[in-house]
Design a protein around this motif. Structure first.
Motif, mmCIF file in Angstrom:
data_model
loop_
_atom_site.group_PDB
_atom_site.id
_atom_site.type_symbol
_atom_site.label_atom_id
_atom_site.label_comp_id
_atom_site.label_asym_id
_atom_site.label_seq_id
_atom_site.Cartn_x
_atom_site.Cartn_y
_atom_site.Cartn_z
ATOM 1 N N UNK A 94 0.938 -1.080 0.083
ATOM 2 C CA UNK A 94 0.000 -0.178 0.135
ATOM 3 C C UNK A 94 0.957 1.085 0.078
ATOM 4 N N UNK A 95 0.585 2.380 -0.670
ATOM 5 C CA UNK A 95 1.261 3.539 -0.655
ATOM 6 C C UNK A 95 0.424 4.665 -0.439
ATOM 7 N N UNK A 96 1.128 5.764 0.114
ATOM 8 C CA UNK A 96 0.442 7.047 0.669
ATOM 9 C C UNK A 96 1.281 8.125 0.255
ATOM 10 N N UNK A 97 0.809 9.018 -0.897
ATOM 11 C CA UNK A 97 1.435 10.060 -1.243
ATOM 12 C C UNK A 97 1.291 11.556 -0.747
ATOM 13 N N UNK A 98 2.263 11.973 -0.224
ATOM 14 C CA UNK A 98 2.133 13.333 0.445
ATOM 15 C C UNK A 98 2.921 14.425 -0.079
ATOM 16 N N UNK A 99 2.349 15.672 0.030
ATOM 17 C CA UNK A 99 3.070 16.950 -0.509
ATOM 18 C C UNK A 99 3.397 17.650 0.748
ATOM 19 N N UNK A 103 -3.155 10.330 -5.214
ATOM 20 C CA UNK A 103 -1.907 9.698 -5.475
ATOM 21 C C UNK A 103 -1.660 8.578 -4.641
ATOM 22 N N UNK A 104 -2.549 8.405 -3.686
ATOM 23 C CA UNK A 104 -2.600 7.271 -2.551
ATOM 24 C C UNK A 104 -3.400 6.132 -3.241
ATOM 25 N N UNK A 105 -3.004 4.809 -2.872
ATOM 26 C CA UNK A 105 -3.674 3.554 -3.350
ATOM 27 C C UNK A 105 -3.277 2.383 -2.495
ATOM 28 N N UNK A 136 -0.391 -1.575 -6.060
ATOM 29 C CA UNK A 136 -0.675 -0.268 -5.904
ATOM 30 C C UNK A 136 -0.251 0.617 -6.908
ATOM 31 N N UNK A 137 -1.137 1.250 -7.423
ATOM 32 C CA UNK A 137 -0.612 2.441 -8.563
ATOM 33 C C UNK A 137 -1.676 3.501 -8.618
ATOM 34 N N UNK A 138 -1.050 4.704 -8.793
ATOM 35 C CA UNK A 138 -1.762 5.882 -9.247
ATOM 36 C C UNK A 138 -1.353 6.738 -10.357
ATOM 37 N N UNK A 139 -2.340 7.412 -10.911
ATOM 38 C CA UNK A 139 -1.892 8.246 -12.116
ATOM 39 C C UNK A 139 -2.847 9.663 -11.898
ATOM 40 N N UNK A 140 -1.912 10.730 -11.695
ATOM 41 C CA UNK A 140 -2.587 11.914 -11.428
ATOM 42 C C UNK A 140 -1.499 13.117 -11.923
ATOM 43 N N UNK A 141 -2.265 14.285 -11.926
ATOM 44 C CA UNK A 141 -1.567 15.452 -12.199
ATOM 45 C C UNK A 141 -0.714 16.165 -10.830
ATOM 46 N N UNK A 142 0.419 16.361 -10.977
ATOM 47 C CA UNK A 142 1.183 16.888 -9.872
ATOM 48 C C UNK A 142 1.454 18.518 -10.383
#
Length: 322
Positions: free
Chosen positions: A87-92, A109-111, A141-147
């Protein structure tokens, strides 16, 4: 750079694609401008607590970014003891220049399981164009988003972790699939547990763009100096090797540089000063580091203990071109 054969074959699962993939915005496939870092990845042991995989990256500009955490799919590359349920968690970070200001989770971006992501079908098609073409398992886990521009941290952990099983081998990739015409990764860092043999940490990165130009890239590893930040069980003597692939088939490579202690480098003072400038870090004498001019191409880093020990380690890759 040395043209002698590498003493250890670089890990193929860390390689970026031979042809940059197309994304949901401006494609990178025909990019010929000033060289940029377009993708990054790392393979190594992942567990829980200090043994989680922490991968931070700084993005300049706006880009579509795909992030993946892979375990079981690596069996296609004859690897065993693989991560079962990542599992992944994306933070800014709220302030890219002051990490103590905290961070905010980027939920897009988390998944946990990529099949639940709104862009799951696009993720599958994008992943198929990136070498190696990893066929994701439903538990991965994977995500695709505009950052947008900023400093991000992707935290990957093993949901199935148990003390009896210990940490397992996983792969984490961050790939730019399109951008606004000026986006680049200017910095990436990854931290996690490093073991001997297949448990070594392997990082890969791709530079694309005008083949007549180069970027000044700072590559360093940290083991002992992590203790200054409260990390336990750190490597006491880290070593890194930087390779470049020399043919399109990714079957031949050259060892650009091997370093054990950065203090042995002729530009040791520059390395120490740049580490202090970037993250206010005082490198230990046993931490490796190198600064090189690198052109477009495919590069891998093999990071391990110089004496075969197990411990937490950290790799940093920074574009310091002025």
């Amino acid at each position: 750079p040395s043209t002698s054969a590498p003493t250890t074959t670089p890990d193929a699962s860390t390689l970026p694609s031979e042809t940059p993939d197309t994304g949901t915005g401006n494609s990178l496939s025909d990019y010929t401008g000033t060289p940029i870092i377009a993708r990054l990845n790392v393979r190594g042991h992942i567990g829980t607590g200090d043994d989680e995989r922490f991968m931070a990256f700084k993005l300049s500009g706006s880009a579509d970014v795909m992030v993946r955490a892979v375990g079981d799919a690596l069996s296609a590359y004859s690897l065993t003891n693989l991560l079962v349920d990542p599992e992944m968690r994306l933070y800014k970070y709220n302030d890219a220049n002051d990490l103590s200001a905290g961070s905010t989770e980027q939920t897009a971006g988390s998944n946990d399981n990529y099949t639940t992501h709104a862009q799951s079908s696009t993720i599958v098609s994008e992943a198929a164009t990136i070498f190696p073409a990893i066929t994701l398992q439903s538990s991965e886990a994977a995500s695709l988003t505009t950052l947008s521009s900023g400093y991000y941290s992707n935290q990957v952990f093993d949901k199935s972790y148990s003390a009896s099983n210990g940490s397992r081998i996983g792969w984490v990739g961050v790939d730019m699939t399109s951008n606004d015409g000026s986006a680049t990764f200017t910095s990436v860092a990854t931290r996690g547990i490093v073991k001997a043999g297949d448990g070594a940490m392997y990082a890969g990165f791709e530079i694309i763009g005008d083949s007549s130009q180069t970027r000044k890239i700072f590559v360093r590893g940290r083991g002992a100096s992590l203790a200054d930040f409260g990390v336990s069980n750190v490597m006491s003597d880290a070593q890194l090797q930087l390779f470049r692939y020399t043919n399109a088939e990714k079957t031949e490579s050259e060892l650009l540089q091997l370093n054990d202690n950065y203090t042995s480098q002729s530009n040791a003072s520059e390395i120490a000063a740049k580490a202090k400038e970037l993250l206010n870090v005082d490198l230990q004498a046993t931490d490796p580091g190198m600064i090189l001019d690198l052109g477009p191409g495919y590069y891998t880093i093999q990071f391990e203990s110089a004496d075969g020990e197990t411990g937490n380690g950290w790799i940093g890759i920074d574009d310091i071109t002025e």
